[in-house]
Enzyme design. Structure first.
Site, mmCIF file in Angstrom:
data_model
loop_
_atom_site.group_PDB
_atom_site.id
_atom_site.type_symbol
_atom_site.label_atom_id
_atom_site.label_comp_id
_atom_site.label_asym_id
_atom_site.label_seq_id
_atom_site.Cartn_x
_atom_site.Cartn_y
_atom_site.Cartn_z
ATOM 1 C CB SER A 219 -81.100 -45.077 -31.682
ATOM 2 O OG SER A 219 -80.780 -44.160 -32.187
ATOM 3 C CD GLU A 226 -68.427 -62.550 -28.934
ATOM 4 O OE1 GLU A 226 -68.207 -63.778 -29.103
ATOM 5 O OE2 GLU A 226 -69.436 -61.791 -28.957
ATOM 6 C CB SER A 227 -67.482 -55.407 -27.245
ATOM 7 O OG SER A 227 -67.354 -54.047 -26.935
ATOM 8 C CG HIS A 232 -79.140 -42.508 -35.353
ATOM 9 N ND1 HIS A 232 -79.964 -42.812 -34.317
ATOM 10 C CD2 HIS A 232 -79.526 -41.666 -36.073
ATOM 11 C CE1 HIS A 232 -80.695 -41.486 -34.490
ATOM 12 N NE2 HIS A 232 -80.386 -41.034 -35.660
ATOM 13 C CB CYS A 247 -62.647 -57.861 -26.787
ATOM 14 S SG CYS A 247 -63.671 -58.651 -25.800
#
Length: 563
Positions: A219, A226-227, A232, A247
């Site tokens: 993971s 930007e975010s 996984h 974003c």
């Protein structure tokens, strides 16, 4: 005493009455006393109370000041009880400390602010520090030691000061299967792939963290300016699921190819021999399959959503980008002409089945199970103009648009087609041997060129007797690349000179008429012959679940019907 007892026993009972415990008061007397007290109190107040306006105002001000002091005392006591400190108090704003007269404080009225999605904030200086900022790392599972990546993974790049970030973004979900198990179980290789995807997408990676799981799988999550990006893996199943949210203004659809290239390492087929596995060829690997979905997220201005061709209400989103159940989604063309945006996609649904022609091509028997799967099915090619699906690229849709109107006219010779640059409508018109001239008016010449490259079968007239291979080259066809509305208004409108233009027997319009466009309607009417027929696509028929025709989504169509 004896007399009293005798008198008491005179009733014949031989027992004495109990003595009353209270005092009886006549209720009438009680009411009279209360009324008299109220009258006396009122009279005293009138005689001895304040009589002038100034005295009354002072009395009211003193009462209001006492009430304010009581409220401040209560608040102070609450703050002291909560924080254990002392609170200093001062006179409220608007109080004159000299004479104690309280002035009226007028609270200014709040004006409505802009909608949240119209405000935004500009990031001028980014000097934030975060976990492993510039020193991305991953965790080496098993021993708990953290091994830092080389400086080559440090993310470069900055933030454009002119970019405005609003409470909105894009969300990309990607599922990939038949991927190499060793790759899916390697933290370092997966981290390299993630960093490479971020860099190729032009995003800014602040930090990332990967963790191996037991017995297998990894993971990872990366923090972006930007975010975020995360994924996984399931090595034994050969599956990886990835999530990317941004974003910023950069589109995410081009990133899909990078994700497939970096994370889609194919695995060997299960039934190959050891010798073939040692020196595999291209045919020894399984086909990597990808499913993805793209959504516009956040609180966008309604006007911005409507103008975005990827809005969740657009045909392109409903048919392609937001559907993760598509087995094949391949972008063929994406371009913007001076007049519109053109997108062509190849799409194959997970529940698609082969056509009769495909079955014959692969020699399927009646009991072949492949009739019920999409194994040999071919994807459909879809054309979108400004995000709107063009159903006219289907031959059946073009037949339904053209032939009823053509057969309704007793002898159609001159036909006009407004729009229809893909050529399907033109082909159906040319099937009628009474036609001597077809004027096709298309504003976007680039659309015609693209349609000939990718949908040549729609304008294929090679099977029509006396026609050319391409319907556009038929001697009966006149191609005009101009605005269809202007063409008719200039030649047939109210203000047009006495026209000598020939009238049209049939006009095929590729869009719903605006019932309020009186100039265009008048020009169309004046351009038709006495037996003229106008053919217009009006959408699907309403059902019993739809609202009244003039109130629902078909309100514009209903107005047109009543012209």
């Amino acid at each position: 005493m004896a007399a009293a007892a005798a008198a008491a026993g005179g009733g014949g009972s031989g027992t004495a009455s109990p003595t009353p415990r209270g005092v009886s008061i006549d209720v009438r007397i009680f009411l009279v006393v209360i009324a008299a007290a109220m009258a006396v109190s009122f009279g005293v107040g009138v005689v001895f109370g304040p009589t002038t306006t100034a005295e009354l105002a002072a009395a009211r001000a003193m009462a209001a000041q006492r009430q304010q002091q009581q409220q401040r005392s209560l608040l102070a006591a609450q703050e002291v009880a909560a924080g254990g400190g002392t609170v200093s108090m001062s006179l409220p704003a608007g109080t004159d400390q000299k004479d104690g007269a309280t002035k009226r404080v007028i609270q200014p009225r709040r004006r409505p602010t802009a909608h949240a999605v119209e405000l935004g904030a500009r990031i001028k200086n980014f000097n934030e520090s975060g976990v492993n900022n510039g020193k991305a790392s991953y965790e080496d599972a098993g021993d708990g030691n953290i091994a830092q990546r080389a400086s080559a993974h440090d993310s470069a790049g900055g933030f454009d000061d002119d970019d405005e970030h609003l409470p909105q973004g894009q969300h990309l979900l990607v599922d990939i299967k038949n991927v190499n198990a060793e790759f899916l179980n390697s933290e370092s290789r997966l981290a390299d792939a993630m960093v490479s995807v971020v860099e190729s997408a032009g995003l800014t990676l602040l930090s990332y963290h990967c963790h191996s799981l037991s017995p297998a799988g990894v993971s990872c999550v990366g923090v972006l300016l930007e975010s975020h990006i995360s994924f996984h893996t399931w090595p034994e199943e050969g599956v990886i699921t990835l999530d990317l949210f941004t974003c910023g203004p950069k589109p995410l659809l081009p990133v899909i190819r990078d994700i497939e290239a970096k994370f889609g390492l194919p695995r060997l087929k299960a039934n190959i021999s050891a010798a073939a596995a040692a020196n595999p060829t291209k045919d020894d690997y399984e086909e990597v399959k990808t499913r993805w979905a793209h959504e516009l997220r956040g609180f966008r201005h309604p006007r911005g959503r409507k103008n975005n061709y990827l809005d969740d209400q657009s045909d392109l989103a409903l048919w392609v980008t937001s559907r993760i159940d598509r087995e094949v989604k391949k972008q063929i063309v994406s371009t913007v002409t001076p007049f519109q945006r053109i997108d062509i996609w190849e799409v194959l649904g997970a529940d698609a089945t082969p056509t009769y022609k495909e079955g014959m091509k692969h020699n399927l028997t009646a009991d072949d199970p492949r009739w019920l799967t999409n194994e040999i099915a071919s994807p459909d090619s879809l054309l979108f103009l400004d995000g709107v699906l063009q159903s006219s690229i289907s031959r059946s849709a073009s037949e339904a648009l053209v032939h009823p109107g053509m057969f309704a006219h007793p002898h159609p010779k001159r036909v006009a087609i407004i729009g229809g640059g893909e050529g399907a409508t033109l082909r159906e018109v040319l099937k009628h041997d009474t036609v001597t001239e077809v004027v096709m008016i298309e504003i976007d010449e680039m659309l015609v060129d693209i349609a000939e490259d990718y949908f040549s079968y729609l304008s294929d007239c090679s099977d029509l007797i006396g026609s050319d291979e391409s319907c556009f080259d038929d001697e009966r066809t006149t191609d005009l690349y101009e605005d269809g509305r202007a063409y008719f208004i200039d030649r047939y409108g109210r203000d047009a000179a006495e026209n000598t233009e020939a009238k049209f027997d049939v006009i095929v319009l590729h869009a719903l008429l605006d019932p309020e466009d009186d100039d265009f309607l008048t020009a169309l009417y004046r351009s038709m012959s006495d037996d003229g027929v106008l053919s217009i696509p009006v959408g699907t028929a309403p059902t019993i679940h739809d609202p009244r025709a003039d109130r629902g989504v078909y309100a514009r169509r209903e107005k047109m019907f009543k012209l």
